[in-house]
Write a protein that holds these residues in place. Structure first.
Motif, PDB file in Angstrom:
ATOM      1  N   CYS A  49      46.543  26.523  51.785  1.00  0.00           N
ATOM      2  CA  CYS A  49      47.479  25.497  51.308  1.00  0.00           C
ATOM      3  C   CYS A  49      48.845  25.633  51.965  1.00  0.00           C
ATOM      4  O   CYS A  49      49.506  24.635  52.250  1.00  0.00           O
ATOM      5  CB  CYS A  49      47.626  25.579  49.786  1.00  0.00           C
ATOM      6  N   ALA A  53      48.727  22.193  53.643  1.00  0.00           N
ATOM      7  CA  ALA A  53      49.108  21.211  52.631  1.00  0.00           C
ATOM      8  C   ALA A  53      50.320  20.422  53.100  1.00  0.00           C
ATOM      9  O   ALA A  53      51.170  20.961  53.802  1.00  0.00           O
ATOM     10  CB  ALA A  53      49.398  21.889  51.308  1.00  0.00           C
ATOM     11  N   ALA A  58      43.198  20.735  53.213  1.00  0.00           N
ATOM     12  CA  ALA A  58      43.677  21.768  52.287  1.00  0.00           C
ATOM     13  C   ALA A  58      43.084  21.561  50.898  1.00  0.00           C
ATOM     14  O   ALA A  58      42.664  22.525  50.244  1.00  0.00           O
ATOM     15  CB  ALA A  58      45.194  21.752  52.217  1.00  0.00           C
ATOM     16  N   THR A  62      40.497  24.172  49.252  1.00  0.00           N
ATOM     17  CA  THR A  62      40.887  24.813  47.999  1.00  0.00           C
ATOM     18  C   THR A  62      39.803  24.642  46.937  1.00  0.00           C
ATOM     19  O   THR A  62      39.456  25.599  46.240  1.00  0.00           O
ATOM     20  CB  THR A  62      42.222  24.232  47.500  1.00  0.00           C
ATOM     21  N   ALA A 141      51.454  22.981  46.538  1.00  0.00           N
ATOM     22  CA  ALA A 141      50.054  23.369  46.359  1.00  0.00           C
ATOM     23  C   ALA A 141      49.868  24.858  46.593  1.00  0.00           C
ATOM     24  O   ALA A 141      49.091  25.525  45.892  1.00  0.00           O
ATOM     25  CB  ALA A 141      49.155  22.569  47.300  1.00  0.00           C
ATOM     26  N   ALA A 142      50.591  25.411  47.559  1.00  0.00           N
ATOM     27  CA  ALA A 142      50.493  26.847  47.827  1.00  0.00           C
ATOM     28  C   ALA A 142      51.062  27.650  46.666  1.00  0.00           C
ATOM     29  O   ALA A 142      50.498  28.678  46.275  1.00  0.00           O
ATOM     30  CB  ALA A 142      51.208  27.197  49.127  1.00  0.00           C
TER      31      ALA A 142
END
Length: 175
Positions: A49, A53, A58, A62, A141-142
């Protein structure tokens, strides 16, 4: 409602997974390694991500890594509950004094391991910060996947530690 009595636990885990999965210390440690690798998939998802992302790649990566981690860990956890004879999976009221003391030790060790993970994560973030800048740009998102990875690691750590520390039962004297 979701708690198992010792009799239910024994009946449920008598035939599955096979005892050959966890009958020896080496096999249990292999299971623990597989469980740790499943947790690692979530951390890898956070790295994906970070670099990809926001993108569909991504997102689907995920989902795939998270689903694989979940499926793998469900199998590993069920084997570890059987291997540890309920120290991890049973409710506190169904444990004897020795098992209860062992569970407390395992939980304390798991909390220390989570603390080490947090410190390592903080050092990694500080070392990744570009020199001279005060802001790190990380996709949302990460960050979500990092928090999920940290939470998952914290939750599964006691079962992994219990499986790692479990000793082999004594040999039968009749043989």
């Amino acid at each position: 409602m979701g708690e198992l009595t010792p009799g239910q636990l024994e009946a449920r885990y008598r035939d599955w997974p096979p005892r050959s999965w966890y009958a020896t210390r080496g096999r249990r440690r292999l299971l623990v390694g597989v469980g740790a690798a499943a947790a690692g998939l979530i951390w890898i998802s956070a790295i994906v991500c970070y670099y990809l992302a926001p993108s569909a790649t991504a997102m689907w990566t995920t989902f795939a890594l998270g689903g694989a981690a979940l499926v793998i860990y469900v199998v590993v956890y069920s084997a570890l509950v059987g291997a540890t004879r309920g120290v991890v999976g049973l409710a506190e009221r169904h444990l004897d004094e020795r098992q209860s003391r062992e569970r407390r030790k395992i939980q304390a060790e798991a909390h220390r391991a989570t603390t080490v993970t947090l410190v390592a994560f903080g050092v990694l973030l500080l070392s990744a910060m570009p020199s001279g800048e005060m802001v790190i740009r990380i996709p949302a998102a990460a960050i979500v996947m990092l928090m999920f990875g940290l939470l998952a690691t914290h939750v599964i750590m006691p079962s992994l530690i219990a499986g790692w520390r479990m000793s082999d039962p004594p040999d039968d004297e009749d043989e």
